[in-house]
Design a protein around this motif. Structure first.
Motif, PDB file in Angstrom:
ATOM      1  N   ASP A   1      -3.029  11.670   4.363  1.00 16.63           N
ATOM      2  CA  ASP A   1      -2.013  11.910   3.245  1.00 16.63           C
ATOM      3  C   ASP A   1      -0.864  11.165   3.230  1.00 16.63           C
ATOM      4  O   ASP A   1      -0.448  11.011   2.260  1.00 16.63           O
ATOM      5  N   MET A   2      -0.587  10.624   4.405  1.00 16.75           N
ATOM      6  CA  MET A   2       0.622   9.847   4.290  1.00 16.75           C
ATOM      7  C   MET A   2       0.760   8.752   3.369  1.00 16.75           C
ATOM      8  O   MET A   2       1.667   8.393   2.729  1.00 16.75           O
ATOM      9  N   PRO A   3      -0.562   7.450   3.379  1.00 14.84           N
ATOM     10  CA  PRO A   3      -0.201   6.692   2.607  1.00 14.84           C
ATOM     11  C   PRO A   3      -0.342   7.153   1.101  1.00 14.84           C
ATOM     12  O   PRO A   3       0.307   6.386   0.205  1.00 14.84           O
ATOM     13  N   VAL A   4      -0.980   8.161   0.638  1.00 16.63           N
ATOM     14  CA  VAL A   4      -0.849   8.796  -0.464  1.00 16.63           C
ATOM     15  C   VAL A   4       0.397   9.330  -0.913  1.00 16.63           C
ATOM     16  O   VAL A   4       0.938   8.994  -2.050  1.00 16.63           O
ATOM     17  N   ARG A   5       1.056   9.900   0.018  1.00 12.28           N
ATOM     18  CA  ARG A   5       2.693  10.557  -0.240  1.00 12.28           C
ATOM     19  C   ARG A   5       3.375   9.248  -0.650  1.00 12.28           C
ATOM     20  O   ARG A   5       4.121   9.064  -1.454  1.00 12.28           O
ATOM     21  N   TRP A   6       2.960   8.236   0.083  1.00 12.92           N
ATOM     22  CA  TRP A   6       4.047   6.805   0.414  1.00 12.92           C
ATOM     23  C   TRP A   6       3.776   6.151  -1.186  1.00 12.92           C
ATOM     24  O   TRP A   6       4.715   5.852  -1.904  1.00 12.92           O
ATOM     25  N   ALA A   7       2.450   6.113  -1.558  1.00 12.37           N
ATOM     26  CA  ALA A   7       2.388   5.533  -2.877  1.00 12.37           C
ATOM     27  C   ALA A   7       2.998   6.302  -4.017  1.00 12.37           C
ATOM     28  O   ALA A   7       3.509   5.587  -4.801  1.00 12.37           O
TER      29      ALA A   7
ATOM     30  N   GLU B   1       6.665   5.459  -3.726  1.00 13.42           N
ATOM     31  CA  GLU B   1       6.847   4.109  -4.186  1.00 13.42           C
ATOM     32  C   GLU B   1       7.080   4.000  -5.874  1.00 13.42           C
ATOM     33  O   GLU B   1       7.888   3.238  -6.498  1.00 13.42           O
ATOM     34  N   VAL B   2       6.122   4.767  -6.664  1.00 16.35           N
ATOM     35  CA  VAL B   2       6.038   4.810  -8.166  1.00 16.35           C
ATOM     36  C   VAL B   2       7.032   5.782  -8.807  1.00 16.35           C
ATOM     37  O   VAL B   2       6.933   5.816  -9.914  1.00 16.35           O
ATOM     38  N   GLY B   3       7.330   6.540  -8.010  1.00 14.15           N
ATOM     39  CA  GLY B   3       8.242   7.579  -8.405  1.00 14.15           C
ATOM     40  C   GLY B   3       7.467   8.917  -9.038  1.00 14.15           C
ATOM     41  O   GLY B   3       8.277   9.408 -10.148  1.00 14.15           O
TER      42      GLY B   3
ATOM     43  N   ALA C   1       3.758   1.264 -12.439  1.00 17.40           N
ATOM     44  CA  ALA C   1       4.283   0.260 -12.020  1.00 17.40           C
ATOM     45  C   ALA C   1       4.999   0.250 -10.627  1.00 17.40           C
ATOM     46  O   ALA C   1       5.471   1.376 -10.125  1.00 17.40           O
ATOM     47  N   GLY C   2       4.941  -0.925  -9.886  1.00 14.89           N
ATOM     48  CA  GLY C   2       5.537  -0.851  -8.558  1.00 14.89           C
ATOM     49  C   GLY C   2       4.514  -1.091  -7.397  1.00 14.89           C
ATOM     50  O   GLY C   2       5.266  -1.464  -6.445  1.00 14.89           O
ATOM     51  N   LEU C   3       3.116  -1.169  -7.530  1.00 10.76           N
ATOM     52  CA  LEU C   3       2.553  -1.140  -6.256  1.00 10.76           C
ATOM     53  C   LEU C   3       1.708  -2.528  -6.437  1.00 10.76           C
ATOM     54  O   LEU C   3       0.798  -2.981  -5.718  1.00 10.76           O
ATOM     55  N   LEU C   4       1.283  -2.789  -7.696  1.00 11.80           N
ATOM     56  CA  LEU C   4       0.452  -3.958  -7.938  1.00 11.80           C
ATOM     57  C   LEU C   4       1.432  -5.015  -9.157  1.00 11.80           C
ATOM     58  O   LEU C   4       1.860  -4.742 -10.136  1.00 11.80           O
TER      59      LEU C   4
ATOM     60  N   ARG D   1      11.143   1.195   4.131  1.00 18.38           N
ATOM     61  CA  ARG D   1      11.377   1.449   2.733  1.00 18.38           C
ATOM     62  C   ARG D   1      11.821   2.799   2.444  1.00 18.38           C
ATOM     63  O   ARG D   1      11.166   3.673   3.027  1.00 18.38           O
ATOM     64  N   PRO D   2      12.689   2.975   1.357  1.00 17.50           N
ATOM     65  CA  PRO D   2      13.069   4.390   1.171  1.00 17.50           C
ATOM     66  C   PRO D   2      11.935   5.450   0.699  1.00 17.50           C
ATOM     67  O   PRO D   2      11.909   6.532   1.250  1.00 17.50           O
ATOM     68  N   ALA D   3      10.735   4.799   0.117  1.00 16.60           N
ATOM     69  CA  ALA D   3       9.920   5.488  -0.393  1.00 16.60           C
ATOM     70  C   ALA D   3       9.122   5.872   0.801  1.00 16.60           C
ATOM     71  O   ALA D   3       8.439   7.141   1.045  1.00 16.60           O
ATOM     72  N   PHE D   4       8.666   5.149   1.729  1.00 18.48           N
ATOM     73  CA  PHE D   4       8.145   5.638   3.040  1.00 18.48           C
ATOM     74  C   PHE D   4       8.972   6.666   3.812  1.00 18.48           C
ATOM     75  O   PHE D   4       8.383   7.768   4.330  1.00 18.48           O
ATOM     76  N   GLN D   5      10.265   6.558   3.872  1.00 17.17           N
ATOM     77  CA  GLN D   5      10.953   7.491   4.389  1.00 17.17           C
ATOM     78  C   GLN D   5      11.039   8.899   3.832  1.00 17.17           C
ATOM     79  O   GLN D   5      10.711   9.899   4.571  1.00 17.17           O
ATOM     80  N   ARG D   6      11.012   8.886   2.713  1.00 13.44           N
ATOM     81  CA  ARG D   6      10.899  10.168   1.900  1.00 13.44           C
ATOM     82  C   ARG D   6       9.476  10.736   2.162  1.00 13.44           C
ATOM     83  O   ARG D   6       9.417  11.942   2.333  1.00 13.44           O
ATOM     84  N   ALA D   7       8.582   9.858   2.053  1.00 10.32           N
ATOM     85  CA  ALA D   7       7.141  10.419   2.563  1.00 10.32           C
ATOM     86  C   ALA D   7       6.874  10.901   4.008  1.00 10.32           C
ATOM     87  O   ALA D   7       6.115  12.023   3.908  1.00 10.32           O
ATOM     88  N   PHE D   8       7.468  10.091   4.801  1.00 12.68           N
ATOM     89  CA  PHE D   8       7.386  10.486   6.256  1.00 12.68           C
ATOM     90  C   PHE D   8       8.322  12.065   6.430  1.00 12.68           C
ATOM     91  O   PHE D   8       7.694  12.722   7.174  1.00 12.68           O
ATOM     92  N   GLU D   9       9.440  12.134   5.824  1.00 14.37           N
ATOM     93  CA  GLU D   9      10.157  13.313   5.994  1.00 14.37           C
ATOM     94  C   GLU D   9       9.448  14.582   5.489  1.00 14.37           C
ATOM     95  O   GLU D   9       9.498  15.612   5.930  1.00 14.37           O
ATOM     96  N   ALA D  10       8.545  14.274   4.277  1.00 15.52           N
ATOM     97  CA  ALA D  10       8.018  15.420   3.529  1.00 15.52           C
ATOM     98  C   ALA D  10       6.912  15.793   4.549  1.00 15.52           C
ATOM     99  O   ALA D  10       6.645  17.064   4.576  1.00 15.52           O
ATOM    100  N   GLN D  11       6.053  15.070   5.063  1.00 14.69           N
ATOM    101  CA  GLN D  11       4.928  15.314   5.971  1.00 14.69           C
ATOM    102  C   GLN D  11       5.497  16.049   7.300  1.00 14.69           C
ATOM    103  O   GLN D  11       4.764  16.945   7.725  1.00 14.69           O
TER     104      GLN D  11
END
Ligand code: GTB
Length: 212
Positions: free
Chosen positions: A21-27, A30-32, A84-87, A196-206
């Motif tokens: 679930d972590m890469p999905v949360r991170w993605a 990233e795109v908000g 927008a944001g990942l490709l 990356r801030p998006a990673f950090q948010r995803a990590f904290e959420a899980q």
């Protein structure tokens, strides 16, 4: 439209963010895109209601209106292709970024996954040390090749992309071994992704799921 993903009710990794679930949360971060998480027990994973979303009885699944997806790579690509944001916009650069998603999942992940699985499933076998040496060597070979490609670059192919997101997600499984640290540019690359801030948010959420 509400996006709902599934994650472990109780992840065996103890909140280290190694489940998929972590890469999905991170993605999504990233795109908000806001998202909801439905936590699933190991029993519920195997029940028909969950298998209707994920045929193999696993997490993650992804619901967005009528659309149901499974496979973390497909979910990340769906998010990346529609936001927008990942490709990159450029067709060639976009194809290259998608190529790196597949490289992460099809070329780097197999030896890394096999290695961590062997530790859990075969750690008590008399031949385990020998097998581990072989799996370490396979992993080291791929890390060496990745290290040569990356050189002093910040990301794999220009700007940060879904390819980097997936590659960093796969390489994080090597934390705790000395394999990653032997390739200092790859270790620094993983650290850049994790910063990356998006990673950090995803990590904290899980992690909050595990702590809660
Ligand atoms: N190919 C699928 C995808 O990419 O989405 C694979 C999905 C998958 O492997 N899901 C795992 C699962 O649901 C969780 S992520 N397993 C339960 C089951 O099969 O019954 C794999 C995972 C699990 C645990 C850890 N960990 O504890 O460190 C790390 C990764």
């Amino acid at each position: 439209m509400t996006i709902t993903i599934t994650a472990f009710e109780r992840s065996p990794d103890g909140g280290r963010g190694l489940a998929r679930d972590m890469p999905v949360r991170w993605a999504l971060e990233e795109v908000g895109l806001p998202y909801e998480v439905r936590l699933v027990s190991f029993t519920a994973l195997k029940e028909p209601a969950h298998r209707a979303l994920q045929p193999f009885g696993q997490i993650p699944s992804y619901e967005e209106g009528d659309l149901v997806l499974f496979e973390s790579g497909a979910i990340v690509l769906h998010i990346a292709q529609n936001n927008a944001g990942l490709l990159p916009a450029d067709v060639v650069a976009r194809a290259r970024a998608i190529t790196w998603v597949f490289a992460a999942l099809n070329t780097l992940e197999p030896p890394i996954f096999e290695r961590s699985l062997a530790k859990v499933l075969e750690g008590g076998e008399p031949w385990y040390e020998q097998r581990q040496r072989i799996l370490d060597e396979r992993t080291r070979k791929r890390l060496g090749e990745l290290s040569s490609w990356l050189g002093d670059d910040e990301w794999l192919d220009g700007a940060f992309s879904a390819g980097d997101l997936m590659m960093v997600s796969v390489l994080r499984r090597l934390h705790g071994s000395d394999l990653l640290e032997a390739f200092s540019n790859v270790a620094a690359y993983v650290a850049r992704g994790e910063a990356r801030p998006a990673f950090q948010r995803a990590f904290e959420a899980q992690r909050a799921v595990f702590a809660g």
